[in-house]
Scaffold this motif. Sequence first.
Motif, PDB file in Angstrom:
ATOM      1  N   GLN B  39     -20.654 -36.010   5.939  1.00  0.00           N
ATOM      2  CA  GLN B  39     -21.634 -34.986   6.279  1.00  0.00           C
ATOM      3  C   GLN B  39     -21.542 -34.596   7.738  1.00  0.00           C
ATOM      4  O   GLN B  39     -22.534 -34.567   8.453  1.00  0.00           O
ATOM      5  CB  GLN B  39     -23.040 -35.476   5.937  1.00  0.00           C
ATOM      6  N   LEU B 103     -30.136 -33.523  -3.525  1.00  0.00           N
ATOM      7  CA  LEU B 103     -28.960 -34.254  -3.069  1.00  0.00           C
ATOM      8  C   LEU B 103     -28.205 -34.914  -4.215  1.00  0.00           C
ATOM      9  O   LEU B 103     -27.248 -35.641  -3.984  1.00  0.00           O
ATOM     10  CB  LEU B 103     -29.373 -35.301  -2.031  1.00  0.00           C
ATOM     11  N   GLU B 104     -28.651 -34.695  -5.442  1.00  0.00           N
ATOM     12  CA  GLU B 104     -27.903 -35.201  -6.598  1.00  0.00           C
ATOM     13  C   GLU B 104     -26.602 -34.406  -6.692  1.00  0.00           C
ATOM     14  O   GLU B 104     -26.621 -33.169  -6.782  1.00  0.00           O
ATOM     15  CB  GLU B 104     -28.727 -35.012  -7.871  1.00  0.00           C
ATOM     16  N   PRO B 105     -25.451 -35.089  -6.633  1.00  0.00           N
ATOM     17  CA  PRO B 105     -24.180 -34.360  -6.537  1.00  0.00           C
ATOM     18  C   PRO B 105     -23.950 -33.335  -7.642  1.00  0.00           C
ATOM     19  O   PRO B 105     -23.455 -32.236  -7.370  1.00  0.00           O
ATOM     20  CB  PRO B 105     -23.141 -35.478  -6.614  1.00  0.00           C
ATOM     21  N   SER B 106     -24.292 -33.671  -8.863  1.00  0.00           N
ATOM     22  CA  SER B 106     -24.017 -32.728  -9.946  1.00  0.00           C
ATOM     23  C   SER B 106     -24.816 -31.439  -9.757  1.00  0.00           C
ATOM     24  O   SER B 106     -24.308 -30.336  -9.981  1.00  0.00           O
ATOM     25  CB  SER B 106     -24.347 -33.372 -11.293  1.00  0.00           C
ATOM     26  N   ASN B 109     -23.429 -29.451  -6.644  1.00  0.00           N
ATOM     27  CA  ASN B 109     -22.199 -28.692  -6.867  1.00  0.00           C
ATOM     28  C   ASN B 109     -22.354 -27.582  -7.883  1.00  0.00           C
ATOM     29  O   ASN B 109     -21.635 -26.597  -7.830  1.00  0.00           O
ATOM     30  CB  ASN B 109     -21.078 -29.645  -7.293  1.00  0.00           C
ATOM     31  N   ALA B 152     -16.640 -27.650  -0.990  1.00  0.00           N
ATOM     32  CA  ALA B 152     -15.779 -28.441  -1.883  1.00  0.00           C
ATOM     33  C   ALA B 152     -15.038 -27.565  -2.879  1.00  0.00           C
ATOM     34  O   ALA B 152     -13.903 -27.851  -3.250  1.00  0.00           O
ATOM     35  CB  ALA B 152     -16.623 -29.474  -2.627  1.00  0.00           C
ATOM     36  N   SER B 153     -15.657 -26.481  -3.298  1.00  0.00           N
ATOM     37  CA  SER B 153     -14.998 -25.588  -4.248  1.00  0.00           C
ATOM     38  C   SER B 153     -13.759 -24.963  -3.619  1.00  0.00           C
ATOM     39  O   SER B 153     -12.729 -24.803  -4.280  1.00  0.00           O
ATOM     40  CB  SER B 153     -15.958 -24.483  -4.686  1.00  0.00           C
ATOM     41  N   ALA B 156     -10.961 -27.576  -3.453  1.00  0.00           N
ATOM     42  CA  ALA B 156     -10.302 -27.830  -4.744  1.00  0.00           C
ATOM     43  C   ALA B 156      -9.251 -26.780  -5.072  1.00  0.00           C
ATOM     44  O   ALA B 156      -8.348 -27.026  -5.864  1.00  0.00           O
ATOM     45  CB  ALA B 156     -11.357 -27.887  -5.847  1.00  0.00           C
TER      46      ALA B 156
END
Lengths: 151, 407
Positions: B39, B103-106, B109, B152-153, B156
């Motif tokens: 972060q 803040l839950e990753p799923s 994102n 992050a997208s 990738a």
Amino acid sequence: MAKRTGTNKGSSALHGSKREYLRYVLSPKGSAANFSQDDDKNITVVADNDFPQGDHCVWRLQSAPDQAGTRLTAADDAGNSISGYDRVVKQIFIPSYSVGLVFGAAVGYDLNVDYCSATGEVIENITNVKYTDGAAGEHAVELIQLDLEDA
Amino acid sequence: MVSRAVLACGIRLSVASGQPVKDWLDQQLTDTAKSTAAQKKPAQTQSVSLNHGSTTFVDQTSASDLLGAALNLSPVGGSQDGSGTVTASLYSIYTLASSQDPLEPSIYNAHSGMRTLFLTMGREEPSSSVQNPLPQGTVYGARWLPVNQRDASAIAKNPAAMKQFREVARVIAGATSEAASALTNLLYDRLPEPRPSRLDFLRSFRTADDVQAVVDRLAPADRTQVTALIDSYRSRIGAADIELQKLVQMLSRRWQIAFDFQTTQRSGAANNDYQLELIADRAVNNRIFFTFNGSYLYSDSSKIGADTRTGRGALELRYNLTHVSGFSLRSPLQLALSGEGLWRQQQWQYHTQLQLVIPISTGVNLPFSLGYGNRPELLRQEEKDVYGKFGLTLDLSKIVSAVKTAK
């Protein structure tokens, strides 16, 4: 900082004479997985580029009998060979297989590993871990060591 | 085994690891192998620049993912009334409204697009000008971040970056497997007969301390072998960590471009201000960050013919005086030099500012600034003046993350 929950027994039996296998299911959370599974000879079994479409990356570490010991190969969930990994290990040796997980395009991972019979029956769950809240640049490893010796 | 400490790679275990051999290997790593980035992306937590009390006059492209607040406590020598703004992403509003963990990753994102839009609201500092007093205004703002190569997208979709991440994963996996096999085969071969099965032997280790106890019983020659394998393991993991750091830093230095709209609405007959702005930033290297603002300001007056239109350009170079380890959510001590040029009423005005941002704790910073430039009052714009300000900034996403990590 990534949080790890769940358990990994870290070791499993695997009998080539019975064509048993370990079934890996890796589910990345985020944009894409960044991972590689490598053995103690630093040979890659599978990596994220073997699963270009993968919401779930599923593969087998397949055992088979061999005159020099136990043959270990990488297979998809239908048992077809993938990645070209092929190794024969003496039964008096403890081989190690680690899954290296990097938090780059992924922020979390679920990893489940089952020890399965040739018919697909789950003999034992070896690994069931979940990583969440991974930040870019963190990494983790899940290790499984094998006892290949036939009883 | 319950809740082991932090592993070498910085992963917190909340339940049994079940990997005593790997845990033992990790205990052999030095602190230098422990750092990774976390972060670290810079985010603006100070008030947006149209707020006259802001300690910065160069805006950054991204605000806090969750919620950021900035309080300008006291302009030195100026008004004692505080001012401040709160900035929230559309994503934070959405997750708050839907009672989801932002803040839950799923979730984080799945809704990355919502983090390209930020909304700001707050109160500006009242003007201290004698000739042109202004009542305290309300600041509203919206920011759109169409170019974000640090997401992050975007990463990738970068084959070279994905290949480098894979290579790091390959090295840490191979190094771990090699060291684990070398260690356990050595320990097993030294067991007296009759020996248990290899599986029973491996599962006899409950913790890393159990592994250490067996290692301690090895003969000196075998201990030398163990030392050698640990040295190799430490070296390879350390090298992989450095490569990963470089990669993450390179990715976090890429371009971000934002379009911004800000307005300050004041009561009575006072002017209302509007600003359209282009903001671009990227890092020059790991310590130096460059930001450019180009903007147009319109001040709407109730008096006929008193409207003003201003073109503005601003540059900032921000230098990290200290290095913060990758796992730390604290900001580094920063020094920033910025310059601003204003084209107003057929003449140029200039300001320059030196700012020091002192990290107090995770997500809490204390910015001090010292500036020199033309006075803002209409009748005294030919004069130049020195001013100082200090404030307090809060990055709630980092504070929340630190609290969650501490639990």
